[in-house]
Design an enzyme around this catalytic site. Sequence first.
Site, PDB file in Angstrom:
ATOM      1  N   GLY A 254       0.841  -1.057   0.016  1.00  0.00           N
ATOM      2  CA  GLY A 254       0.161  -0.066   0.033  1.00  0.00           C
ATOM      3  C   GLY A 254       0.814   1.248   0.001  1.00  0.00           C
ATOM      4  O   GLY A 254       2.069   1.297  -0.448  1.00  0.00           O
ATOM      5  N   VAL A 258      -0.119   4.832   5.308  1.00  0.00           N
ATOM      6  CA  VAL A 258      -0.604   3.822   5.808  1.00  0.00           C
ATOM      7  C   VAL A 258       0.522   2.825   6.448  1.00  0.00           C
ATOM      8  O   VAL A 258       0.466   2.234   7.605  1.00  0.00           O
ATOM      9  CB  VAL A 258      -1.764   3.219   5.079  1.00  0.00           C
ATOM     10  CG1 VAL A 258      -2.056   1.674   5.984  1.00  0.00           C
ATOM     11  CG2 VAL A 258      -2.838   3.958   5.028  1.00  0.00           C
ATOM     12  N   GLY A 259       1.658   2.653   5.608  1.00  0.00           N
ATOM     13  CA  GLY A 259       2.795   1.772   5.809  1.00  0.00           C
ATOM     14  C   GLY A 259       3.316   2.398   7.066  1.00  0.00           C
ATOM     15  O   GLY A 259       3.840   1.373   8.015  1.00  0.00           O
ATOM     16  N   GLU A 276       5.417  -3.161   1.059  1.00  0.00           N
ATOM     17  CA  GLU A 276       5.489  -3.023  -0.234  1.00  0.00           C
ATOM     18  C   GLU A 276       4.814  -1.575  -0.685  1.00  0.00           C
ATOM     19  O   GLU A 276       3.497  -1.657  -0.776  1.00  0.00           O
ATOM     20  CB  GLU A 276       5.077  -4.143  -0.922  1.00  0.00           C
ATOM     21  CG  GLU A 276       5.977  -5.389  -0.801  1.00  0.00           C
ATOM     22  CD  GLU A 276       7.362  -5.480  -1.574  1.00  0.00           C
ATOM     23  OE1 GLU A 276       7.534  -4.373  -2.359  1.00  0.00           O
ATOM     24  OE2 GLU A 276       8.255  -6.163  -1.121  1.00  0.00           O
ATOM     25  N   CYS A 311       1.731   0.341  -9.105  1.00  0.00           N
ATOM     26  CA  CYS A 311       2.829   1.035  -8.223  1.00  0.00           C
ATOM     27  C   CYS A 311       4.230   0.879  -9.013  1.00  0.00           C
ATOM     28  O   CYS A 311       5.023   1.934  -8.527  1.00  0.00           O
ATOM     29  CB  CYS A 311       3.166  -0.086  -7.027  1.00  0.00           C
ATOM     30  SG  CYS A 311       3.557  -1.883  -7.524  1.00  0.00           S
TER      31      CYS A 311
END
Length: 565
Positions: A254, A258-259, A276, A311
């Site tokens: 993500g 939020v990571g 990731e 991504c």
Amino acid sequence: MTLDDKLETPSPTFSADLYQPNIIISSDVNQQNDHHHMNSSPSTFDINPSQVSIMIDLDCDQENMNNESSSQMLARARKAFSSNVTKDVAFRKKQLKSLRSMLIENEQLMVDALVSDLRKSRFETVLYEVDLVKNEIQVMLNNIDTWSKPQSASKSLMTLFDKVSVKYEPYGVVLIIGAWNYPIQLSLGPLVGAIAAGNCAILKPSELTPKIARVISELLPRYLDKECYHILLGGPADTAEALKERYDYIFYTGGDRVGRIIYEAAAKNLTPVTLEMGGKCPVYIDETTADMMPAVRRIVWGKSINSGQTCVAPDYIICTKEVQKQILDKIPVAVKEFFGVNPQQSKDLARVVNENHFKRLVEVLDANKSKIAFGGNYDPEDLYVSLTVISDVNAKDPVMQEEIFGPILPIFTVRDAQEAIEYINSRQKPLALYVFSKKKAVVAQFNEQTSSGALVVNDIAVHLTVDSLPFGGVGNSGMGCYHGEYTFKTFSHPKAVLKRGFNSVLETLGSFRYPPYSNKKLGFMRLLLAKRRLIPDSLDYVIVFLSGMMALMMIPTRLLKWLKG
């Protein structure tokens, strides 16, 4: 601020948390999932896995769909792991083969679900989702016997008589948080590694692609062991609740905001993680390739896959003004070749995932109207945004601050390769860096002077198909990596193992470490422990035998007494 509050907090309008909005955009999941797609497939599909007719209601809300809480799933998974059933390599192989069967037998169901969720074409679903996972499974099946065995390790003279090895053992119960942009590949791909390494797992798919999440949640328990592997559906509240638990490993795909929240939650229990994420992947192109249609086709292709919601998609082009003009002349040609005169009518173009992301992209277009060199069209009823090129952007433009994650491609101009490198190095490290050039010196310059998750020369995203290469970011674009053997090792703890016996020679040599200490003992121990190039491990037994005989013959009692001081 509690974990629940952090996960519910909306991101800024132009957000870097693009592929994992299932835990950040809004607590109103029904609103998030109110997609409007043309020609969407029916919401209920009839499937037949293992000769059992199943009806899956894909219109069900994911909220409150779980039969048990995340803590209950975790307790069951821990109990299953404690039984040691997943330590058996034969069991792992059986689960992997069952997962492969699930993908083969239900391919069309998954294609239909992703048509409904993203208008993703069959070509992209099969090639970039289903087959990538199937190939990962095959890699595991081909190598799991070898990877699961103890791996030999080098020795010193002090440990020459010992057996030393590295044993890759499972962590335990892992939490896998998938993403919506490639909901099959980015959920089941990591799961393949978790299974192969011998872990139990709880999989949390994104609710922003509800149809495929529902399909996976219905199918997985029919193919995999129900005690070892669990599916957690739901939105922000469910994810926040799950993160309060202690796992043995967390694998997250993500955005970086939020990571950080995932990392913070994991840190409370010292849980290892793989993050990731992504970032702005630059494409440098010089005058040696700008006049070549193959280079432009590859860039347009990489930006168009999944409507730019990838991504590793090219985020911006960086080149000289002369090269910019050549690119702008050729991009319309490539788009027409791929998608026809009216790309919106092409069945090969996906759609933006939802209205929130559509509005975000439209704001980018509106803010750069005067610089749009190609495209700029959109349709809110269809969630369609055309491939758009924005020329002559500057470093301070909003479009250059955050990852775009859509079919918008800015061009940033520089004087030369060195200025391009300096600009790239002034930003966060990207997940991928693309260099189009025929000059070996230029390629070497980028390779040596930049840092990124991957460097790809003269193409886009193709490194993802090479399972012997690690896939992962660095810095803001992520930590850890996977694919192929790297996936197996990501979900494995490398345990050091040393086995020593009680033979007399070993005890004689080892006795010099015991008190009382002396300079003579210190000198002898330093000799034994010094790192040096030894004969390969395959000759260990010969060395041990010869060394033992020589030691017995050449170390007289007086010498031993002298060394002991």
